[in-house]
Design an enzyme around this catalytic site. Sequence first.
Site, PDB file in Angstrom:
ATOM      1  N   CYS A 176       0.093   5.938  -1.324  1.00  0.00           N
ATOM      2  CA  CYS A 176      -1.085   6.662  -1.815  1.00  0.00           C
ATOM      3  C   CYS A 176      -2.172   6.871  -0.766  1.00  0.00           C
ATOM      4  O   CYS A 176      -3.147   7.583  -1.030  1.00  0.00           O
ATOM      5  CB  CYS A 176      -1.661   5.953  -3.038  1.00  0.00           C
ATOM      6  SG  CYS A 176      -0.509   5.922  -4.439  1.00  0.00           S
ATOM      7  N   HIS A 312     -10.969   5.096  -3.395  1.00  0.00           N
ATOM      8  CA  HIS A 312      -9.578   5.291  -3.816  1.00  0.00           C
ATOM      9  C   HIS A 312      -9.573   5.461  -5.331  1.00  0.00           C
ATOM     10  O   HIS A 312      -8.957   6.385  -5.853  1.00  0.00           O
ATOM     11  CB  HIS A 312      -8.730   4.106  -3.379  1.00  0.00           C
ATOM     12  CG  HIS A 312      -7.300   4.201  -3.811  1.00  0.00           C
ATOM     13  ND1 HIS A 312      -6.439   5.124  -3.279  1.00  0.00           N
ATOM     14  CD2 HIS A 312      -6.596   3.510  -4.753  1.00  0.00           C
ATOM     15  CE1 HIS A 312      -5.255   4.999  -3.863  1.00  0.00           C
ATOM     16  NE2 HIS A 312      -5.325   4.026  -4.757  1.00  0.00           N
ATOM     17  N   HIS A 352      -4.428  11.083 -10.408  1.00  0.00           N
ATOM     18  CA  HIS A 352      -4.104  10.488  -9.109  1.00  0.00           C
ATOM     19  C   HIS A 352      -2.883  11.193  -8.527  1.00  0.00           C
ATOM     20  O   HIS A 352      -1.772  11.047  -9.031  1.00  0.00           O
ATOM     21  CB  HIS A 352      -3.841   8.992  -9.281  1.00  0.00           C
ATOM     22  CG  HIS A 352      -3.551   8.275  -7.990  1.00  0.00           C
ATOM     23  ND1 HIS A 352      -3.754   8.843  -6.756  1.00  0.00           N
ATOM     24  CD2 HIS A 352      -3.064   7.016  -7.754  1.00  0.00           C
ATOM     25  CE1 HIS A 352      -3.406   7.989  -5.819  1.00  0.00           C
ATOM     26  NE2 HIS A 352      -2.992   6.873  -6.401  1.00  0.00           N
TER      27      HIS A 352
END
Length: 644
Positions: A176, A312, A352
């Site tokens: 990620c 994040h 996400h």
Amino acid sequence: MSDVSTRSVAVIGMACRLPGASSPSELWDLLRDGGSSISETPRDRFDVDTLYSPEPRQGRIAGRHAGYIVDIAGFDAEFFGMSATEAAELDPQQRLLLMTAWDALEDAGQRSDLLAGSRSAVFVGNARADFLDLALRRGPESVTAAQLSNFRSLLPARISHFFDFRGPSLVVDTACSSSLVAVHQAVQSLRAGESPLALAAGVNLVLRPDESLVLTHAGGMASDGRCKFGDVNGDGYAPSDAVAVVVLKRLEDALADGDRIRAVIRGSAIGNDGGSSDTVLNPSLAGQLDVLRWAYQDAGVDPADVDYVEAHGSGSPALDPLELSALGVVLGTGRPTDRPLLVGSVKTNIGHAEAGGGLAGLVKTVLCLEQGAVPPSLNLSTPDPRVDWDGLPLAIPTTLQLLPGRERPSVAGVSGQGSSALNAHIVVCAFDADVTLAAPPPDSTPCVLSISAHSSEALDALALAYVDYLSPDGAGASYALRDICYSAATRRRHHAHRIAVVGASHEEMAAALTGAPSVGGRPLSTISDRYRAGEDLDWATVFGEPGRFVPLPRYPWQIKRYWPGEQQAHETDLAAWVLHEHARTSFDDGSTLTDIGIDSLARLRILVELGKRCQSDVDPEEFGRIRTVADLRQWMRELPAAAR
């Protein structure tokens, strides 16, 4: 110029295709209004009705919502010189990345024909190959040579090949944090003088449920598909889509070239947690503290001066408290109590996007710096009590908040963390526009506006876009007409289909584009005629003094749907079908197969298809002797009737 300035990197262009937003301006509208683009999983992705279960069950997923890009099958194959068959067999990640890269270069005012052959670099953050995986799962009989084009290493290679970029071209996979690591590597390449310009990108398209199944069993799948960053009810995320590209150049070069500077990357850092966590998958506070400190040391920025951090922020109950604590420790030290650090997450709006999520966050951050405001972070009802909100100078905005106006440009950070234990942080500053020349006052001197496109249909659409752009309420109304014309002439690639009109005002130019008589008089009318005839003009001579680069309408893609198994032959004539499926350009009977893009791989595909239709072998040597479209038509008329 200071050492910090010589090491700084300018963001000179960006483009994106995100859930609910097909451009950065659309993304800002979504963010400013506190909008969410989370939706139910489309049936053309996977059968969510069969897989979804609200109760924990083996082989089931916990959520049926995520962030999805609309029309991932849409592509302008003709623009990129692809046949219908080639486009349908190409991973849509590559297709969307090509169009987004073109959009980003246009936003940056970088002509691809002038960059061809340069050492320009491409770094792409990506961790998925769903399209290839699905093709291979159909069984050995479905495997074709076309799948060679869909390995992930071809994501950056496809861009480098189309634009003829000769510099580094590679995929970054750190889970990620991939796309922010791609930005970091691009910055390093530019600083080292390895590349004069770099594209950093992130791409993630969710076509299969596998990761959602794994997340569900690991307890990390959000039941409603929404990231609840910093909230006590945070229960993870749902894998979502994203395609985003930024164009980077050394700041000193961007200033010298007269580029529009959207933001400045002052520094960056990446680092692994190493052995500081108990397992490789568990996040580490020490690892995050290290990377934050390294990034601000690299940038020459006091962490206490940072105004905003795009976290994040995935909504993980394990990661969020750790990330917020690390930000509070490093960026909170020495910070005035009346100026808390604003922290938000674009994932609360669009989901996400895993390997592409960091780039989405960077695009948002640049927009925040340009707009001087931070939009609300969504899905926050009860702040997580595991975060020391009273002791740490942090605030997650739930309404639009202006960045503090001070004597210096605003400073922001962008964070990314991967399950690979690789952390990344980018330090970004607003650009001090005072160092640029002021726009010249408008005058009534006529100038020529040159517009071009790959096809007549696209040209018509682009002309209409310019009419809107030039209108009193349009985006171009605030720019000097000469700068608009200068930018169109010198900062856009010139295609075969062309329009050139002359005007002395925005209104005259818009009227000329809709068919009203253009302002006449030599030499501009002669220049217009020469441009429409396809001549390459010396625009520096035409304009004399350089103008200022201003943003222009983006290219109007002529989208058609391309997907495996859907490109059916509508022609009863076999030759017509072959040419429709495999020709990459227009043609006539005298065109050679090579000239229209039917190469050795396309010939192999045609032979396989003909063998199936004829129910017998087709002589490859005989087929190999065919040179022109006329030869192909004649040869196919002589094939067995079963093939025709």
